[in-house]
Design an enzyme around this catalytic site. Structure first.
Site, PDB file in Angstrom:
ATOM      1  N   ARG A  64      -5.981  -1.991  -8.408  1.00 61.53           N
ATOM      2  CA  ARG A  64      -5.229  -2.141  -7.139  1.00 61.53           C
ATOM      3  C   ARG A  64      -5.485  -1.304  -5.920  1.00 61.53           C
ATOM      4  O   ARG A  64      -5.217  -1.252  -4.698  1.00 61.53           O
ATOM      5  CB  ARG A  64      -3.592  -1.787  -7.336  1.00 61.53           C
ATOM      6  CG  ARG A  64      -3.312  -0.396  -7.896  1.00 61.53           C
ATOM      7  CD  ARG A  64      -2.000  -0.142  -8.099  1.00 61.53           C
ATOM      8  NE  ARG A  64      -1.902   1.273  -8.951  1.00 61.53           N
ATOM      9  CZ  ARG A  64      -2.209   1.502 -10.248  1.00 61.53           C
ATOM     10  NH1 ARG A  64      -2.586   0.260 -11.186  1.00 61.53           N
ATOM     11  NH2 ARG A  64      -2.110   2.566 -10.687  1.00 61.53           N
ATOM     12  N   ASN A  65      -6.397  -0.233  -6.318  1.00 63.60           N
ATOM     13  CA  ASN A  65      -6.857   0.534  -5.241  1.00 63.60           C
ATOM     14  C   ASN A  65      -8.421   0.381  -4.938  1.00 63.60           C
ATOM     15  O   ASN A  65      -9.203   1.241  -4.048  1.00 63.60           O
ATOM     16  CB  ASN A  65      -6.767   2.034  -5.635  1.00 63.60           C
ATOM     17  CG  ASN A  65      -5.457   2.499  -5.790  1.00 63.60           C
ATOM     18  OD1 ASN A  65      -4.568   1.969  -4.651  1.00 63.60           O
ATOM     19  ND2 ASN A  65      -4.814   3.287  -6.455  1.00 63.60           N
ATOM     20  N   ASP A  84      -7.022   4.842  -1.935  1.00 62.54           N
ATOM     21  CA  ASP A  84      -5.735   5.506  -2.376  1.00 62.54           C
ATOM     22  C   ASP A  84      -4.732   5.994  -1.508  1.00 62.54           C
ATOM     23  O   ASP A  84      -5.464   7.492  -1.271  1.00 62.54           O
ATOM     24  CB  ASP A  84      -6.132   5.729  -3.777  1.00 62.54           C
ATOM     25  CG  ASP A  84      -4.444   6.646  -4.316  1.00 62.54           C
ATOM     26  OD1 ASP A  84      -3.488   5.595  -4.169  1.00 62.54           O
ATOM     27  OD2 ASP A  84      -4.500   7.482  -5.023  1.00 62.54           O
ATOM     28  N   ASP A 129      -5.910   8.005  -8.955  1.00 62.19           N
ATOM     29  CA  ASP A 129      -5.123   6.878  -9.418  1.00 62.19           C
ATOM     30  C   ASP A 129      -6.254   5.768  -9.069  1.00 62.19           C
ATOM     31  O   ASP A 129      -6.378   4.692  -8.389  1.00 62.19           O
ATOM     32  CB  ASP A 129      -3.956   6.484  -8.423  1.00 62.19           C
ATOM     33  CG  ASP A 129      -3.196   5.328  -8.494  1.00 62.19           C
ATOM     34  OD1 ASP A 129      -3.383   4.743  -9.898  1.00 62.19           O
ATOM     35  OD2 ASP A 129      -2.452   4.940  -7.864  1.00 62.19           O
TER      36      ASP A 129
END
Length: 165
Positions: A6-7, A20, A2
């Protein structure tokens, strides 16, 4: 599995770290792994082989890295803006790729596009990506022209069903 803006954590001296906690898996014994359970998936960041065959590898992470660069260039916009997730899946399978942001120079977009090759074997390695990006940095050219950033072209919104577009 992922890799997305956002990570990414940014620390002192602008050191970026990938963090993550949602999709983290123990993959020490395997370079390729399959999704065993259903759940929410980061469709807009996933390579075709991950979307359709549940196959994840370093090369599918390279695909996601290309999307991450696109996110950065568009100042955090949602990939495939305005397109529902199910349609993103079909379009990616059929060869559609994120468009070049108008304020992004071709050289940087070419690196993103290289990450999105349909054949995972044809995608760059992360070592190659480091070399390509270092090469760009050494030219001291502005590869993102913020004065040309179109306010109307990128956005984050939620559909009536609650799906983020």
């Amino acid at each position: 599995r992922d890799l997305a803006a956002r990570n990414i954590l940014i620390g002192e001296n602008h050191i970026c770290k990938v963090a993550d906690f949602g999709f983290a898996r123990d993959i020490m014994n395997s370079l390729v792994y399959e999704r065993k359970s259903e759940g929410r998936l980061p469709i807009r960041w996933m390579a075709p082989e991950s979307l359709y065959d549940n196959m994840f590898s370093v090369k599918s992470d390279v695909w996601s890295f290309g999307v991450l660069v696109w996110e950065i260039v568009t100042l955090g916009s949602t990939p495939y803006p305005g397109i529902p997730a199910a349609e993103v899946m079909r379009k990616v399978r059929d060869g559609y790729r994120l468009d070049k942001p108008e304020h992004c120079r071709r050289e940087l977009y070419n690196i993103m596009y290289y990450c999105w090759d349909k054949d995972p074997k044809e995608r760059p390695t992360f070592n190659e990506l480091v070399d390509l990006l270092e090469e760009l940095l050494l030219t001291e050219t502005d590869y993102i022209q913020l004065e040309r950033f179109p306010d109307h072209s990128y956005y984050n919104m939620v559909s009536l069903s609650g799906e983020k577009l």
